[in-house]
Design an enzyme around this catalytic site. Structure first.
Site, PDB file in Angstrom:
ATOM      1  N   LYS A  78       0.848  -1.199   0.000  1.00 47.75           N
ATOM      2  CA  LYS A  78       0.000   0.000   0.000  1.00 47.75           C
ATOM      3  C   LYS A  78       0.882   1.247   0.000  1.00 47.75           C
ATOM      4  CE  LYS A  78      -3.873   2.075   2.594  1.00 47.75           C
ATOM      5  NZ  LYS A  78      -4.740   1.939   3.793  1.00 47.75           N
ATOM      6  N   SER A 153      -9.729   1.978   2.987  1.00 49.72           N
ATOM      7  CA  SER A 153      -8.873   2.739   2.097  1.00 49.72           C
ATOM      8  C   SER A 153      -7.856   1.883   1.344  1.00 49.72           C
ATOM      9  CB  SER A 153      -8.125   3.808   2.897  1.00 49.72           C
ATOM     10  OG  SER A 153      -7.275   3.189   3.860  1.00 49.72           O
ATOM     11  N   SER A 177      -9.842  -0.464   7.187  1.00 47.23           N
ATOM     12  CA  SER A 177      -9.311  -0.361   5.827  1.00 47.23           C
ATOM     13  C   SER A 177      -8.609  -1.580   5.262  1.00 47.23           C
ATOM     14  CB  SER A 177      -8.358   0.833   5.731  1.00 47.23           C
ATOM     15  OG  SER A 177      -9.107   2.009   5.601  1.00 47.23           O
TER      16      SER A 177
HETATM   17  N1  GLN Z   1     -13.031   4.444   6.491  1.00 51.85           N
HETATM   18  C1  GLN Z   1     -12.452   4.838   7.745  1.00 51.85           C
HETATM   19  C2  GLN Z   1     -12.007   6.279   7.661  1.00 51.85           C
HETATM   20  O1  GLN Z   1     -12.196   6.868   6.642  1.00 51.85           O
HETATM   21  C3  GLN Z   1     -11.293   3.937   8.101  1.00 51.85           C
HETATM   22  C4  GLN Z   1     -10.097   4.188   7.288  1.00 51.85           C
HETATM   23  C5  GLN Z   1      -8.924   3.335   7.647  1.00 51.85           C
HETATM   24  O2  GLN Z   1      -9.060   2.302   8.273  1.00 51.85           O
HETATM   25  N2  GLN Z   1      -7.768   3.793   7.238  1.00 51.85           N
HETATM   26  O3  GLN Z   1     -11.482   6.835   8.589  1.00 51.85           O
END
Ligand code: GLN
Length: 485
Positions: A78, A153, A177
């Site tokens: 990532k 994400s 995410s």
């Molecule tokens: N969707 C959640 C956020 O936008 C979690 C994102 C994540 O785990 N990086 O904060």
């Protein structure tokens, strides 16, 4: 079968018995990428030349019988994890040209284990989002339906694994995410216990919640990746010096007599009926293996979203203060004074969602509001953690859906941040409690979209968290499908 479709453990065998070389596998991965990326767009940066060299070097080691557990296996990273000499953008304009001078600890560990690096995967900007739509570098498509989001994400990391554009990948999980995109793309994703895996070299989003973990094609691969990346690191003060067990060794144990907690707060209105049905089938499968399923309660579940959306933006607003155009990354060219340069750099360097979070976070940390927001959220967080402590006195693992609905359509929630936030309703709690969670495939909708089931366990109980899904995976009647691309 094309080599890129294999799992890590299948590939390990083929490399060992000499029926495949890493060079061949790596070539087949890039062939797949060349034929798909225009449609899927899982990657921001590809490192084919370096990967080809790594594969050749790996083949020499394998022939000499001196390879490590991941020698010659193509893996994607990532783009929030620092890679020496390879740009690391975090999906943001502000780091568009940032080339780190060092590797994140997890990247170094994978290198030490012999991995071949395919490239850096697409993500929501600074990991803020649930759909990979906030990336500066375009949207990643769900390989199962190109009109839908892959989740986020770590959407690029999940899509790349699902589409066989790599063997496995690393993602990060601050509120879901890893697990959420894994569920939506029909693959396995594990968020380790807070402190299990070093975060040195991960660009921080919310430091008390962030964890790095694997996204893989099956549970055994997940265990192999966990063996490679877990452990204490003196460069990350939050990593914990507890022993790392052999995660692969626990997979063959049976789960007869184990207890699986089913929290009623996760089976509420709004859960898609097809998801509900797949979860019920998974529960029956586990019971068939001798596990006992019982009701448990996590009574503060309804406060998770509110708590998370104070704590995460607060920490983000502080972490992202370093992106000021001075030390690294993008700098707006036309600043008339230092302050003007800061303003212009940050206004044009960050996208809308990141700015929204910085503003919410700065507000909730500011004097006069701190007690009402951040302090309060921290207190509620302690209650959420207590819920889990209590539940795990009654059961070995907790089982829930990973997401309330299957993958939604691109654009569907982009104009409504609250709807987007609500989508993470089932994954935020483990981050708040610091416990580990895994999502594994458990079904498909009639329309052919994957469904995931989530397991959670107590802190540092990753063995249980792999053992139960492994038993489930081996014994469920779920057919193994691949997206039709
Ligand atoms: N969707 C959640 C956020 O936008 C979690 C994102 C994540 O785990 N990086 O904060």
């Amino acid at each position: 079968m094309e080599p890129n479709r294999l799992t890590i453990h299948e590939l390990q065998e083929r490399l060992r018995d000499g029926s495949l070389t890493s060079a061949e596998v790596t070539e087949s991965v890039y062939r797949r990428i060349a034929s798909l990326e225009e449609r899927v767009h899982a990657y921001i940066t590809l490192t084919e030349e370096a990967a080809t060299q790594q594969a050749c070097a790996a083949d020499k080691l394998i022939r000499a019988g001196t390879g490590g557990p991941l020698t010659g296996i193509p893996i994607a990273i990532k783009d929030v994890l620092c890679t020496q000499g390879v740009r690391t953008t975090c999906g943001s304009r502000i780091l568009e040209d940032f080339v780190p001078p060092y590797d994140a600890t997890v990247v170094r560990k994978l290198k030490d284990a012999g991995a071949v690096f395919v490239g850096k995967t697409n993500m929501d900007e600074f990991a803020m989002g649930s759909s990979t739509e906030t990336s500066r570098f375009g949207i990643t498509k769900n390989p199962w339906d190109l009109e839908r989001i892959p989740g986020g994400s770590s959407g690029g990391s999940a899509a790349a694994v699902a589409a066989d554009e790599c063997m496995a990948s690393l993602g990060t999980d601050t509120g879901g995410s890893i697990r959420q995109p894994a569920a939506l793309c029909g693959v396995v994703g594990l968020k380790p216990t807070y402190g299990r895996v070093s975060r040195f070299g991960m660009v921080a989003f919310a430091s008390s919640l962030d964890q790095i973990g694997p996204i893989t094609k099956d549970v055994e691969d997940c265990a192999i990746m966990m063996n490679a990346i877990s452990g204490h690191d003196t460069s990350d003060a939050t990593s914990v010096p507890t022993k790392v067990p052999d995660y692969r060794a626990c997979l063959s144990r049976d789960i007869e007599g184990w207890t699986v907690g089913i929290p009623k707060e996760y089976f509420v209105e709004g859960v898609d009926p097809e998801i509900r049905a797949s979860i019920d089938t998974a529960i029956k499968t586990l019971e068939g293996l001798g596990a006992r399923c019982l009701d448990v309660s996590l009574p503060h579940t309804e406060y998770c979203i509110a708590t998370y959306y104070i704590i995460a933006p607060s920490e983000a607003s502080s972490n992202l203060a370093r992106f000021d155009g001075v030390r690294y990354g993008f700098r707006a060219p036309d600043g008339e004074s230092l302050l003007d340069m800061y303003k212009k750099t940050r206004s044009s360097g960050f996208g809308a969602e990141v700015k929204r979070r910085i503003m919410i976070g700065t507000y909730s940390l500011s004097s006069g509001y701190y007690d009402a927001y951040y302090k309060k959220a921290s207190q509620v967080r302690a209650l959420i953690r207590d819920d889990f402590d209590r539940a795990f006195t009654k059961c070995d693992v907790v089982l829930t859906p990973t997401t309330p609905t299957p993958a939604f359509r691109i654009g569907e929630k982009m104009d409504d941040p609250l709807q987007m936030y609500l989508y993470d309703i089932f994954t935020l709690s483990t981050n708040l409690a610091g416990v580990p969670g895994i999502s594994v495939p458990c079904g498909y909708t009639k329309g052919g979209l994957p469904i995931g089931v989530q397991f959670m366990a107590g802190q540092f109980q990753e063995e249980k968290l792999l053992q139960v899904p492994s038993a489930y995976e081996k014994n469920s009647a779920l057919e193994k499908r691949k997206p039709d691309l």
